[in-house]
Design a protein around this motif. Sequence first.
Motif, PDB file in Angstrom:
ATOM      1  N   ALA A  63       1.127  -1.309   0.146  1.00 28.66           N
ATOM      2  CA  ALA A  63      -0.099  -0.151  -0.431  1.00 28.66           C
ATOM      3  C   ALA A  63       0.995   1.157  -0.231  1.00 28.66           C
ATOM      4  CB  ALA A  63      -1.293  -0.003   0.695  1.00 28.66           C
ATOM      5  N   GLY A  64       2.436   1.167   0.080  1.00 30.21           N
ATOM      6  CA  GLY A  64       3.202   1.877  -0.018  1.00 30.21           C
ATOM      7  C   GLY A  64       3.465   2.639   1.102  1.00 30.21           C
ATOM      8  N   LEU A  65       3.068   2.014   2.255  1.00 34.83           N
ATOM      9  CA  LEU A  65       3.319   2.781   3.754  1.00 34.83           C
ATOM     10  C   LEU A  65       4.301   1.226   4.534  1.00 34.83           C
ATOM     11  CD1 LEU A  65      -0.605   2.865   4.646  1.00 34.83           C
ATOM     12  CD2 LEU A  65       0.693   4.462   4.252  1.00 34.83           C
ATOM     13  N   PRO A  66       5.104   1.138   3.900  1.00 29.66           N
ATOM     14  CA  PRO A  66       6.697   0.300   4.688  1.00 29.66           C
ATOM     15  C   PRO A  66       6.958   0.716   6.009  1.00 29.66           C
ATOM     16  CG  PRO A  66       6.977   2.043   2.845  1.00 29.66           C
ATOM     17  CD  PRO A  66       6.182   1.875   2.821  1.00 29.66           C
TER      18      PRO A  66
ATOM     19  N   LEU B 122      -0.860 -12.841  -2.719  1.00 20.73           N
ATOM     20  CA  LEU B 122      -2.169 -13.063  -2.698  1.00 20.73           C
ATOM     21  C   LEU B 122      -2.643 -11.414  -1.504  1.00 20.73           C
ATOM     22  CD1 LEU B 122      -4.904 -14.220  -1.888  1.00 20.73           C
ATOM     23  CD2 LEU B 122      -3.356 -14.854  -0.233  1.00 20.73           C
ATOM     24  N   VAL B 123      -1.180 -10.520  -1.309  1.00 21.91           N
ATOM     25  CA  VAL B 123      -1.484  -9.833  -0.613  1.00 21.91           C
ATOM     26  C   VAL B 123      -1.696  -8.922  -1.521  1.00 21.91           C
ATOM     27  CG1 VAL B 123      -0.613  -8.297   1.744  1.00 21.91           C
ATOM     28  CG2 VAL B 123      -0.770 -11.017   1.201  1.00 21.91           C
ATOM     29  N   LYS B 124      -0.845  -8.791  -2.541  1.00 24.45           N
ATOM     30  CA  LYS B 124      -0.846  -7.834  -3.075  1.00 24.45           C
ATOM     31  C   LYS B 124      -1.834  -7.717  -4.412  1.00 24.45           C
ATOM     32  CE  LYS B 124       2.224  -6.395  -7.048  1.00 24.45           C
ATOM     33  NZ  LYS B 124       3.048  -7.059  -8.542  1.00 24.45           N
ATOM     34  N   LYS B 125      -1.746  -8.757  -4.508  1.00 21.21           N
ATOM     35  CA  LYS B 125      -3.979  -9.094  -5.135  1.00 21.21           C
ATOM     36  C   LYS B 125      -4.505  -7.675  -4.786  1.00 21.21           C
ATOM     37  CE  LYS B 125      -4.472 -12.759  -7.291  1.00 21.21           C
ATOM     38  NZ  LYS B 125      -4.610 -12.571  -8.541  1.00 21.21           N
TER      39      LYS B 125
ATOM     40  N   ALA C  86       1.575  -1.169  -4.845  1.00 17.49           N
ATOM     41  CA  ALA C  86       0.800  -3.124  -5.601  1.00 17.49           C
ATOM     42  C   ALA C  86       0.348  -3.240  -6.952  1.00 17.49           C
ATOM     43  CB  ALA C  86      -0.419  -2.834  -4.698  1.00 17.49           C
ATOM     44  N   PHE C  87       0.395  -2.342  -7.602  1.00 21.30           N
ATOM     45  CA  PHE C  87       0.294  -1.717  -8.611  1.00 21.30           C
ATOM     46  C   PHE C  87       1.208  -1.945  -9.919  1.00 21.30           C
ATOM     47  CE2 PHE C  87      -3.170   0.811  -6.936  1.00 21.30           C
ATOM     48  CZ  PHE C  87      -4.128  -0.119  -7.552  1.00 21.30           C
ATOM     49  N   ASN C  88       2.604  -2.077  -9.323  1.00 26.51           N
ATOM     50  CA  ASN C  88       3.686  -2.825  -9.878  1.00 26.51           C
ATOM     51  C   ASN C  88       3.483  -4.095 -10.985  1.00 26.51           C
ATOM     52  OD1 ASN C  88       4.176   0.195  -9.524  1.00 26.51           O
ATOM     53  ND2 ASN C  88       5.811  -0.260  -7.956  1.00 26.51           N
TER      54      ASN C  88
END
Length: 343
Positions: free
Chosen positions: A269-272, A316-319, A341-343
């Motif tokens: 989600a871009g929140l490392p 799975l998590v990325k999807k 997530a969209f890469n």
Amino acid sequence: MADPKALNLKTALILGVSGQDGYYLAKLLLKNDYKVMGTTRHIDSTSPALKSLDQKNFSVIYADIRDTEGILNLITLKKPDEVYNLTGVSSVAYSFEHNEETLEANAYAVIRLFESLAQMGLAKIKFYQASSSEMFGKTTITPQNETTPLNPVSPYGVSKALAHRAADRFRKNEGLFIASGILYNHESPMRPTTFVTRKITNGAAKIKLGLSSELVLGNLDARRDWGFAGDYVEAMWQMLQAETPDDFVVATGETHSVLDFVSTAFKYAGLPGGESKYLKTDSHLLRPTEIHQLVGDPSKTSKTLNWHRSVNFEDLVKKMVASDIELLCIQNGLTKPEVPAFN
């Protein structure tokens, strides 16, 4: 409408088509040239996803597994080649507050159906019974396979164990073709947000989009064997294509903690590292009895059915994160952010 038998189409009846597994299974069966009928207890709330399927060979019917006579009438009228029982209570947390409903829908109604199928001489129908890794409960054996003793600790696990034992008895004593899939946790963007995995990905997406400031969970240490629902329904179907019915564990053979799931979701989600800033715990969300770890051994399923997963844990998590961000952007009129997530 033309008779599917005359068109040489197999016919499948999915009991409980409105959930995550029902959607992916219906999609697979239609792809494999089946005529598919699905039952639901909420005919007015059929999901957009189900409505997007090929309606020419797909229909949704109101039915309740607890109405044995109604289910039998449906089976004798439609004469399905295959029946997939996915209906009933699916939430472990819900089962603690609704013991009787869980036992009735997940066990007693299923046993009545088995009895009726045997009495009516319908042994040729291939029947898939959805068993669960929750049947193993607080087992001391890791990983678990088809012969691991059952030791359920939740009402949900107890109900699934009762139906599982009944399936074995009617298979051996009455000659019914019943294949039981002992499925481990399987997720997708279709999961309701009442399930912890979707709660996590939805929560991470909301935080990224400024729609929420925190994610509140219970036990972060519980470890589960998580796979993709789309892969797992493939195993269900393959079980009914086998010559002999049996029990099959469907799992990845890997285990990850709830915290692992959170960290991975925040990353995509871009929140490392967001868990240290946004994650909160609440003891009220803990279950009365918690299973620390479950991990399955799918070697029999892989060898016998040639089944293998196609989606790993990270993907799975990325999807799921990507799906939640897209959905929330549409619902709130937001621009889709550039995140991993969209890469």
